[in-house]
Design an enzyme around this catalytic site. Structure first.
Site, mmCIF file in Angstrom:
data_model
loop_
_atom_site.group_PDB
_atom_site.id
_atom_site.type_symbol
_atom_site.label_atom_id
_atom_site.label_comp_id
_atom_site.label_asym_id
_atom_site.label_seq_id
_atom_site.Cartn_x
_atom_site.Cartn_y
_atom_site.Cartn_z
ATOM 1 N N HIS A 312 -2.753 -7.926 0.731
ATOM 2 C CA HIS A 312 -2.454 -8.666 1.958
ATOM 3 C C HIS A 312 -1.489 -9.787 1.632
ATOM 4 C CE1 HIS A 312 -3.054 -10.819 5.719
ATOM 5 N NE2 HIS A 312 -3.530 -9.677 6.175
ATOM 6 N N ASP A 369 -8.286 -2.972 7.073
ATOM 7 C CA ASP A 369 -8.074 -1.557 7.377
ATOM 8 C C ASP A 369 -8.817 -0.625 6.437
ATOM 9 O OD1 ASP A 369 -6.407 -1.918 9.569
ATOM 10 O OD2 ASP A 369 -4.691 -2.315 8.277
HETATM 11 N N1 CMC Z 1 -1.381 -0.816 -3.889
HETATM 12 C C1 CMC Z 1 -0.706 -0.981 -5.063
HETATM 13 N N2 CMC Z 1 0.099 -2.034 -5.312
HETATM 14 C C2 CMC Z 1 0.250 -2.958 -4.349
HETATM 15 C C3 CMC Z 1 -0.413 -2.850 -3.117
HETATM 16 C C4 CMC Z 1 -1.247 -1.725 -2.903
HETATM 17 N N3 CMC Z 1 -1.909 -1.572 -1.754
HETATM 18 N N4 CMC Z 1 -0.078 -3.902 -2.328
HETATM 19 C C5 CMC Z 1 0.760 -4.648 -3.054
HETATM 20 N N5 CMC Z 1 0.964 -4.085 -4.277
HETATM 21 C C6 CMC Z 1 1.769 -4.625 -5.364
HETATM 22 C C7 CMC Z 1 3.255 -4.367 -5.146
HETATM 23 O O1 CMC Z 1 3.658 -3.140 -5.716
HETATM 24 C C8 CMC Z 1 3.858 -5.570 -5.824
HETATM 25 O O2 CMC Z 1 3.801 -5.343 -7.212
HETATM 26 P P1 CMC Z 1 4.916 -5.956 -8.236
HETATM 27 O O3 CMC Z 1 4.927 -7.436 -7.973
HETATM 28 O O4 CMC Z 1 4.391 -5.577 -9.581
HETATM 29 O O5 CMC Z 1 6.202 -5.285 -7.869
HETATM 30 C C9 CMC Z 1 2.886 -6.695 -5.516
HETATM 31 O O6 CMC Z 1 1.602 -6.042 -5.349
HETATM 32 C C10 CMC Z 1 3.209 -7.495 -4.271
HETATM 33 O O7 CMC Z 1 3.381 -6.587 -3.197
HETATM 34 P P2 CMC Z 1 4.291 -6.880 -1.928
HETATM 35 O O8 CMC Z 1 4.559 -5.605 -1.206
HETATM 36 O O9 CMC Z 1 5.477 -7.694 -2.356
HETATM 37 O O10 CMC Z 1 3.315 -7.828 -1.094
HETATM 38 P P3 CMC Z 1 3.507 -8.219 0.412
HETATM 39 O O11 CMC Z 1 2.776 -9.494 0.593
HETATM 40 O O12 CMC Z 1 4.933 -8.175 0.804
HETATM 41 O O13 CMC Z 1 2.782 -7.016 1.201
HETATM 42 C C11 CMC Z 1 1.115 -5.645 2.123
HETATM 43 C C12 CMC Z 1 1.499 -7.075 1.694
HETATM 44 C C13 CMC Z 1 -0.158 -5.694 2.963
HETATM 45 C C14 CMC Z 1 2.229 -5.031 2.994
HETATM 46 C C15 CMC Z 1 0.891 -4.781 0.839
HETATM 47 O O14 CMC Z 1 -0.174 -5.308 0.084
HETATM 48 C C16 CMC Z 1 0.629 -3.323 1.173
HETATM 49 O O15 CMC Z 1 1.582 -2.530 1.321
HETATM 50 N N6 CMC Z 1 -0.686 -2.897 1.306
HETATM 51 C C17 CMC Z 1 -0.991 -1.555 1.707
HETATM 52 C C18 CMC Z 1 -0.831 -1.438 3.228
HETATM 53 C C19 CMC Z 1 -1.959 -2.118 3.972
HETATM 54 O O16 CMC Z 1 -3.129 -1.950 3.646
HETATM 55 N N7 CMC Z 1 -1.598 -2.855 5.032
HETATM 56 C C20 CMC Z 1 -2.577 -3.505 5.892
HETATM 57 C C21 CMC Z 1 -2.526 -5.018 5.826
HETATM 58 S S1 CMC Z 1 -3.952 -5.766 6.625
HETATM 59 C C22 CMC Z 1 -3.774 -5.404 8.272
HETATM 60 C C23 CMC Z 1 -2.691 -6.184 8.907
HETATM 61 O O17 CMC Z 1 -2.929 -7.358 9.220
HETATM 62 O O18 CMC Z 1 -1.607 -5.636 9.110
#
Ligand code: CMC
Length: 438
Positions: A312, A369
Site C-alpha cells: 500500500h 483487498d
Molecule cells: N508484490 C510484490 N512486490 C511489491 C508489491 C506486491 N504486491 N507491492 C509493491 N511491491 C514492491 C515493488 O516491486 C517495489 O519494489 P522495488 O522498490 O524493489 O522496486 C516496492 O515494493 C515499492 O512498490 P511501488 O509500486 O513503488 O509502491 P507504490 O506505493 O507506488 O504502490 C501499490 C502501492 C498498492 C500500487 C502496490 O503495493 C501494489 O501494486 N500492490 C498490489 C495491488 C494492490 O493490492 N492494490 C490494492 C491497494 S489497497 C486498495 C486501494 O485503496 O486501492
C-alpha cells in the site's frame, strides 16, 4: 549545478535556498501532528516547481474527514477508529458521519434512511440505457456511465438544495445501478428495490431475486455486506478520491465527478485489485496450491507478477481493514458452513510473505483487498462485481470529499505543472523536405 537545501523549522518555517535565492516556506501542522511545508509561494519567489511523480510527498488539500497513520496501521473516520465503527455502526450511519461530520442522532438517522429509501428507483428510461451495453460489459464501466448519465436526468442549477438532492440520489440509486449492471450481464430482468428492507439487504435482494423466485435475505450476509461497505467508505486522498476532487475542482457537478472516481477505482492497482486477488488465488489453486512458488514469482523482478492484495502506498504496517476482514472472513464462512480452499491459500500466502525478507524490508502487508474477495464469493457475488462493491462502499467518502473541496475557500482548479523534457524550439519542415526516420 545549483544547490538546494531545505531546513524545516516548526517556528520559523522551512528555509529553502536555491541558486542564490532564498525563501521561507510556512509550516502547516495537522491535528494529529503531521507536518507539511506550504509551497504555494515557491514558484513566484524562486521560479522553481516541485517534482513528485505519484504525489507520494504532496498534500493536495487540508481535510478533516479521514486520518490514516500508515506506519502504525491506524484508520479513523472523523476521529472514530475503524474497528469501533466496524463493530458497532451501520453503513448509513457511517455515510452520515463522513458527509455531515458527526454521528447522527436516532432521529437524523431515521430521516436519512427514509430519504435514501425514497430515491432508490431509477427512471424507467434507464432500462433502455442499460440495454445499449453489450451483454458481457464489465459492470464497472456500466456503473461509471450510469452515474454520469444521472446528470442528464437531474439537470437543476447548482444550489445547496440540488446538491443535497444529488447526494441522496447517488447513495440511494447506486445499489440499484450496481444490481442492474449485474442483472444485465446475466440477461435477467431487473428487480425493483423493496423499500421495506435495509440498505444492504435491499441490494442483495436486487442482485439475487428473480421474478420467478423470491430471495430471502440472510442477516449474516447483509451484515457482512454492511461491514464491507463501512470498511471501504473512505480512505483520504487515494487515486479515485483525488480524481473526484480534481474533476470537481473544475466545478463539474457531483455526478460527473463521482463517475470519474469510479473509472479511477477500476484500475487493477486500486479497487480492481480485489478481482485480481481472487483470480490470483484461483490460478494458484488450479496450479496445485503452491503458495511459496507464487511468493517467489512476486519477488522476482524479471517476472512482473505481484502479490495482489499486498502493499500500500500509505500503510507500511498491517492495513487495519485487512485485519478486520480476515476475522470476518473466517466467521462468515463458518456461519455459512463453507470451507474455502482459497481462504486457506490466502492465509498460507500471508504466512509466507510476512516471514519473507523481501516483504519485510519492502514493508508489504495485506491490504483491504486481500480478504474481501473471499467474502464476496461466499456471498455469491460474481468476480467482476467485486470492484462495484468497493464503489458502493466508497461513495459516501467521495461525496464527503467533494463537498469539503467545494466548501474550502482555498480550492482552486487542480492544475499541476510539469518539467518539460521534449524538443526545444525548431522550425516546421514541409513534408517534401522530411527525410525518413530509421
Ligand atoms: N508484490 C510484490 N512486490 C511489491 C508489491 C506486491 N504486491 N507491492 C509493491 N511491491 C514492491 C515493488 O516491486 C517495489 O519494489 P522495488 O522498490 O524493489 O522496486 C516496492 O515494493 C515499492 O512498490 P511501488 O509500486 O513503488 O509502491 P507504490 O506505493 O507506488 O504502490 C501499490 C502501492 C498498492 C500500487 C502496490 O503495493 C501494489 O501494486 N500492490 C498490489 C495491488 C494492490 O493490492 N492494490 C490494492 C491497494 S489497497 C486498495 C486501494 O485503496 O486501492
Amino acid at each position: 549545478m545549483p544547490t538546494t537545501t531545505v531546513t524545516p523549522s516548526p517556528t520559523t518555517g522551512a528555509h529553502l535556498e536555491f541558486d542564490g535565492k532564498s525563501v521561507v516556506l510556512p509550516m502547516i501542522n495537522g491535528s494529529e501532528g503531521e507536518i507539511g511545508i506550504d509551497i504555494q509561494a515557491l514558484r513566484a519567489k524562486t521560479g522553481a516547481i516541485t517534482l513528485d511523480p505519484g504525489y507520494g510527498n504532496t498534500g493536495s488539500c487540508r481535510s478533516s474527514i479521514t486520518f490514516i497513520d500508515g506506519e502504525k496501521g491506524i484508520l479513523r473516520y472523523r476521529g472514530y477508529p475503524i474497528e469501533e465503527l466496524a463493530e458497532m455502526s451501520t453503513f448509513l450511519e457511517v455515510a452520515w458521519l463522513l458527509i455531515y461530520g458527526e454521528l447522527p442522532t436516532a432521529e437524523e438517522l431515521a430521516r436519512f434512511s427514509k430519504e435514501i429509501t425514497y430515491h432508490t428507483l431509477l427512471h424507467e428510461d434507464f432500462v433502455r440505457f442499460f440495454q445499449a451495453f453489450p451483454k458481457d460489459a464489465h459492470p464497472m464501466p456500466v456503473a461509471a456511465a450510469s452515474v454520469a448519465a444521472l446528470a442528464t436526468f437531474y439537470q437543476q442549477p447548482e444550489t445547496d438544495k440540488s446538491i443535497q438532492d444529488a447526494v441522496l440520489r447517488l447513495i440511494a440509486k447506486m445499489p440499484t445501478i450496481a444490481a442492474n449492471a449485474y442483472k444485465h450481464s446475466t440477461g435477467q430482468p431487473f428487480i425493483y428495490p423493496n423499500n421495506s428492507l435495509d440498505y444492504s439487504s435491499n441490494f442483495l435482494r436486487m442482485m439475487f431475486a428473480t421474478p420467478c423466485e423470491e430471495y430471502t435475505v440472510d442477516p449474516v450476509l447483509s451484515r457482512a455486506v454492511d461491514l464491507l461497505l463501512i470498511l471501504h467508505a473512505d480512505h483520504e486522498q487515494n487515486c479515485s478520491t483525488s480524481t473526484v476532487r480534481m474533476v470537481g475542482s473544475s466545478r463539474a457537478n457531483l455526478f460527473a465527478s463521482i463517475s470519474a472516481g469510479i473509472s479511477a477505482l477500476w484500475g487493477p492497482l486500486h479497487g480492481g485489485a480485489n478481482q485480481q486477488v481472487i483470480e490470483m488465488l484461483e490460478r494458484i489453486e488450479a496450479e496445485g496450491g503452491d503458495a511459496q512458488k507464487f511468493v517467489d514469482r512476486a519477488k522476482d523482478k524479471k517476472d512482473n507478477s505481484r502479490l495482489m492484495g499486498f502493499g500500500h502506498r500509505v500503510y507500511k504496517n498491517y492495513d487495519p481493514r485487512a485485519a478486520i476482514l480476515k476475522k470476518s472472513c473466517a466467521s462468515v464462512l463458518n456461519k455459512l458452513g463453507i470451507r474455502s480452499r482459497r481462504l486457506e491459500i490466502a492465509m498460507k500466502l500471508e504466512e509466507i510473505a510476512l516471514k519473507d525478507d523481501y516483504f519485510i524490508t519492502h514493508k508489504l502487508y495485506p491490504n483491504v483487498d486481500f480478504y474481501s474477495g473471499i467474502i464476496y464469493q461466499a456471498l455469491g457475488v460474481p468476480v467482476n462485481m467485486f470492484t462495484v462493491m468497493f464503489t458502493l462502499g466508497r461513495l459516501p467518502g467521495w461525496i464527503a470529499q467533494w463537498l469539503e473541496m467545494r466548501r474550502d475557500p482555498d480550492t482552486r482548479i487542480c492544475r499541476p505543472r510539469q518539467i518539460y523534457t521534449g524538443a526545444v524550439q525548431r522550425s516546421y519542415a514541409p513534408i517534401t523536405s522530411r527525410t525518413g526516420r530509421a
